[in-house]
Design an enzyme around this catalytic site. Structure first.
Site, PDB file in Angstrom:
ATOM      1  N   ARG A 124       0.818  -1.187  -0.014  1.00  0.00           N
ATOM      2  CA  ARG A 124       0.024   0.006  -0.196  1.00  0.00           C
ATOM      3  C   ARG A 124       0.791   1.260   0.183  1.00  0.00           C
ATOM      4  O   ARG A 124       2.024   1.126   0.703  1.00  0.00           O
ATOM      5  CB  ARG A 124      -1.079  -0.009   1.408  1.00  0.00           C
ATOM      6  CG  ARG A 124      -2.218  -0.961   1.258  1.00  0.00           C
ATOM      7  CD  ARG A 124      -3.023  -0.727   0.145  1.00  0.00           C
ATOM      8  NE  ARG A 124      -4.272  -1.482   0.036  1.00  0.00           N
ATOM      9  CZ  ARG A 124      -4.346  -2.545  -0.636  1.00  0.00           C
ATOM     10  NH1 ARG A 124      -3.304  -2.812  -1.413  1.00  0.00           N
ATOM     11  NH2 ARG A 124      -5.510  -3.229  -0.708  1.00  0.00           N
ATOM     12  N   HIS A 135      -0.810   0.116  -9.800  1.00  0.00           N
ATOM     13  CA  HIS A 135      -1.412  -0.828  -8.910  1.00  0.00           C
ATOM     14  C   HIS A 135      -1.947  -2.318  -9.616  1.00  0.00           C
ATOM     15  O   HIS A 135      -3.322  -2.330  -9.578  1.00  0.00           O
ATOM     16  CB  HIS A 135      -2.561  -0.129  -8.227  1.00  0.00           C
ATOM     17  CG  HIS A 135      -2.953  -1.001  -6.726  1.00  0.00           C
ATOM     18  ND1 HIS A 135      -3.378  -0.249  -5.711  1.00  0.00           N
ATOM     19  CD2 HIS A 135      -2.843  -2.161  -6.497  1.00  0.00           C
ATOM     20  CE1 HIS A 135      -3.618  -1.026  -4.715  1.00  0.00           C
ATOM     21  NE2 HIS A 135      -3.483  -2.239  -5.090  1.00  0.00           N
ATOM     22  N   GLU A 161      -2.961   7.725  -3.966  1.00  0.00           N
ATOM     23  CA  GLU A 161      -3.374   7.051  -5.084  1.00  0.00           C
ATOM     24  C   GLU A 161      -4.665   7.482  -5.818  1.00  0.00           C
ATOM     25  O   GLU A 161      -5.605   7.722  -4.658  1.00  0.00           O
ATOM     26  CB  GLU A 161      -3.500   5.441  -4.949  1.00  0.00           C
ATOM     27  CG  GLU A 161      -2.996   4.610  -6.037  1.00  0.00           C
ATOM     28  CD  GLU A 161      -2.919   3.217  -5.688  1.00  0.00           C
ATOM     29  OE1 GLU A 161      -1.931   2.758  -4.909  1.00  0.00           O
ATOM     30  OE2 GLU A 161      -3.823   2.407  -6.243  1.00  0.00           O
TER      31      GLU A 161
HETATM   32  C1  GLV Z   1      -4.846  -5.188  -3.871  1.00  0.00           C
HETATM   33  O1  GLV Z   1      -4.172  -4.369  -3.725  1.00  0.00           O
HETATM   34  C2  GLV Z   1      -5.439  -6.026  -2.910  1.00  0.00           C
HETATM   35  O2  GLV Z   1      -5.348  -5.463  -1.613  1.00  0.00           O
HETATM   36  O3  GLV Z   1      -6.155  -7.093  -3.600  1.00  0.00           O
END
Ligand code: GLV
Length: 326
Positions: free
Chosen positions: A239, A287, A268
């Site tokens: 994250r 991401h 983000e």
């Molecule tokens: C992606 O970042 C997830 O947490 O699945």
């Protein structure tokens, strides 16, 4: 039959499955999250909620959802949901672990190799017509990966999968931080548990695999980067807010660390402005950790399976708070 809200695009298959089970499904087939006010209005009669990691489900939303019984997050991370408050209100919460572990670890390794061997810079160099002659020591000299030391910050499922790739595929020595000793991983990979400062001091590549919690928020600041080797690279597929992005920019510019590869960002979908303009020794992706068609489909199926179980009064296989409910 329950009233279900799906907040964003998840594809028809998952929606169909919920409808076939007899539920009344409101499917918002959009790729943007709702505003808080929109979400508050939308959840008013909702009993089952399917949401993405960009949907913030906090007290303000839970207050507006008096009928809510279950939230199925289509992600393994669940920092977007206030699970504590949901638990107090008897609302089940589930996530989608396991199905994305290997895919996300593949992506972490793709980024690791990309930064070490300067793949995006090389691509840009070729496309700019800059390759005029072979040189023994070209401008894009990279770093060796094989046999180096990999520090895995957060030895959960994905951290272990990254460690496995490093140890078994690239002959790397693995150091890790975790809550508790991961005996199976230690035995399989000869991994060693370390304190974070020890790990930072010794690692050539540091992979962040912790969930975002108050403890891991800004775990990486200038002070942390100063403990790393100047030849080290940082890879973040967890994250964004685990890293203080402004500090990372300083660390890259001043050569405090060698490079970084980021799949996630502090604010983000935006990157810190300076970071967006910085091209050298920085690899970025939007991401994409779990983003293969197959895996994203499995995540949707997992969320749907969890929700169907929860609404039928059965234990959802990936419930996060079944024990905490009143
Ligand atoms: C992606 O970042 C997830 O947490 O699945």
């Amino acid at each position: 039959m329950a009233k279900i809200l799906i907040t964003q695009h998840i594809g028809e298959a998952g929606v169909q499955k919920l409808r076939e089970a007899g539920h009344e499904v409101t499917y918002r087939d959009e790729t943007e999250p709702m505003t808080l006010a929109e979400l508050q209005t939308a959840v008013r009669y909702t009993e089952g909620l399917v949401c993405l990691l960009t949907d913030k489900v906090d007290t303000a939303v839970l207050d507006a959802a008096p009928h809510l019984k279950m939230i199925a997050n289509v992600a393994v991370g669940y920092d977007n949901i206030d699970v504590g408050v949901a638990s107090k209100r008897g609302i089940l919460v589930s996530n989608t672990p396991d199905v994305l572990t290997e895919t996300t670890a593949d992506h972490a390794f793709a980024l690791l190799l990309a930064i070490a061997r300067r793949v995006p810079e090389a691509d840009a160099f070729m496309r700019a017509g800059s390759y005029e002659k072979f040189e023994m020591f070209p401008p894009l000299l990279g770093l060796d990966v094989y046999g180096k030391t990999l520090g895995v910050v957060g030895m959960g499922r994905i951290g272990a999968a990254v460690a496995r790739r490093g140890a078994l595929g690239f002959g790397m020595k693995v150091l890790y931080t975790a809550n508790g000793v991961k005996t199976a991983v230690e035995q399989e990979l000869s991994a060693q548990k370390a304190t974070l400062p020890e790990l930072l001091r010794q690692s050539d590549f540091v992979s962040i695999n912790v969930p975002l919690t108050p403890e891991t928020h800004h775990l990486f600041t200038l002070e942390t980067f100063r403990q790393m080797k100047p030849t080290a690279c940082l890879i973040n597929t967890a994250r964004g807010p685990v890293i203080k992005e402004d500090d990372l920019l300083v660390a890259l510019r001043e050569g405090i660390i060698w490079g970084a590869a980021l799949d996630v960002f502090e604010a983000e979908p935006k990157m810190a402005p300076g970071l967006a303009e910085y091209h050298e020794r920085l690899v970025v992706a939007p991401h994409l950790g779990s983003a293969t068609g197959e895996t994203r489909q499995k995540m949707v199926e997992t969320a749907v399976t969890n929700l169907l179980a929860g609404l039928a009064g059965q234990p959802p296989p990936n419930a996060l708070n079944a024990e905490q409910l009143p």
